[in-house]
Design a protein around this motif. Sequence first.
Motif, PDB file in Angstrom:
ATOM      1  N   UNK A   1     -35.726 -40.384 -12.440  1.00 42.27           N
ATOM      2  CA  UNK A   1     -35.872 -39.667 -11.170  1.00 42.27           C
ATOM      3  C   UNK A   1     -35.032 -38.390 -11.232  1.00 42.27           C
ATOM      4  N   UNK A   2     -35.617 -37.246 -10.979  1.00 41.20           N
ATOM      5  CA  UNK A   2     -34.851 -35.994 -11.045  1.00 41.20           C
ATOM      6  C   UNK A   2     -33.678 -35.953 -10.081  1.00 41.20           C
TER       7      UNK A   2
ATOM      8  N   UNK B   1     -45.655 -40.044 -10.080  1.00 33.62           N
ATOM      9  CA  UNK B   1     -45.744 -38.593  -9.895  1.00 33.62           C
ATOM     10  C   UNK B   1     -44.385 -37.952  -9.665  1.00 33.62           C
ATOM     11  N   UNK B   2     -43.415 -38.736  -9.223  1.00 30.91           N
ATOM     12  CA  UNK B   2     -42.082 -38.188  -8.947  1.00 30.91           C
ATOM     13  C   UNK B   2     -41.162 -38.223 -10.159  1.00 30.91           C
ATOM     14  N   UNK B   3     -41.612 -38.801 -11.274  1.00 23.96           N
ATOM     15  CA  UNK B   3     -40.745 -38.964 -12.438  1.00 23.96           C
ATOM     16  C   UNK B   3     -40.649 -37.697 -13.279  1.00 23.96           C
ATOM     17  N   UNK B   4     -39.512 -37.548 -13.924  1.00 22.95           N
ATOM     18  CA  UNK B   4     -39.350 -36.548 -14.974  1.00 22.95           C
ATOM     19  C   UNK B   4     -39.541 -37.254 -16.310  1.00 22.95           C
TER      20      UNK B   4
ATOM     21  N   UNK C   1     -32.277 -49.158 -12.716  1.00 22.92           N
ATOM     22  CA  UNK C   1     -32.206 -48.373 -13.953  1.00 22.92           C
ATOM     23  C   UNK C   1     -32.131 -46.893 -13.627  1.00 22.92           C
ATOM     24  N   UNK C   2     -31.339 -46.167 -14.406  1.00 23.93           N
ATOM     25  CA  UNK C   2     -31.356 -44.707 -14.305  1.00 23.93           C
ATOM     26  C   UNK C   2     -32.712 -44.187 -14.786  1.00 23.93           C
TER      27      UNK C   2
END
Length: 253
Positions: free
Chosen positions: A133-134, A212-215, A113-114
């Motif tokens: 994900x950025x 923690x890495x998600x936008x 998934x995007x």
Amino acid sequence: MCGRYASTKDPAALAAEFAATDATGRAGHAADYNVAPTKDVPTVVQRHPRDSAGEPDQWRTERSLRLMRWGLVPKWAKDPKIGNRMINAKAETVTGKPAFRSAVRSRRCLLPADGWYEWRRDADGKQPFFMTCPDGSSLALAGIWETWRDPAAADAAPLVTCSVLTTSAIGPLAEVHERMPLVLPNASWESWLDPDRADVDELLAPSREVVDALELRPVSPAVNNVRNNGAELLAPVADPVDPVALDHARDSG
């Protein structure tokens, strides 16, 4: 929960990203910015290849990208419409539920998934967010799959369906919704897909590293309508609620 997500990459690109063979047969598969239940979705599976007699080669596995219908239909179901209610399976109970326990032991998959959509309840209604994900890399949603055959039509093609595992939201995601899909880090893909591994209990907890890495991107309410399906759904909008004020109001209450 996970009830809507985006999957816009070409199958060939997904196959390369997940080190899989493209078995979708959909070279021109259209980008989907508003994936909804009952749609056919790309999934990644890893199985033992079979010879001409149908016998599996226990010494090798092959990873492939395949299409499945979103909404798991258990083998014992009499009506495939039951899958409309089984788009998600709770990670906390999946190993014990009759509809899911066999699949989680031996038929697991990843849903690329995007990102996924979730709705935060505010005083003025619901504000949709897109979790992504950025850097543009795909998220791997943990899933399970099943093959169903119509008992009244023995010659009909089998129906292959899947569910997304969900878990309690952690970190900043809990400010949007109490549930989230179980997103697996790259290091867990091989273990999750391993067809010879039955016990995956240690993989059923959410990864703080991934979260923690998600936008967390506020987006337009246009995503609420499944008929809307374009890149504009991913465009950021201004968050109508000041997060500092929201935290203060929550602490005060």
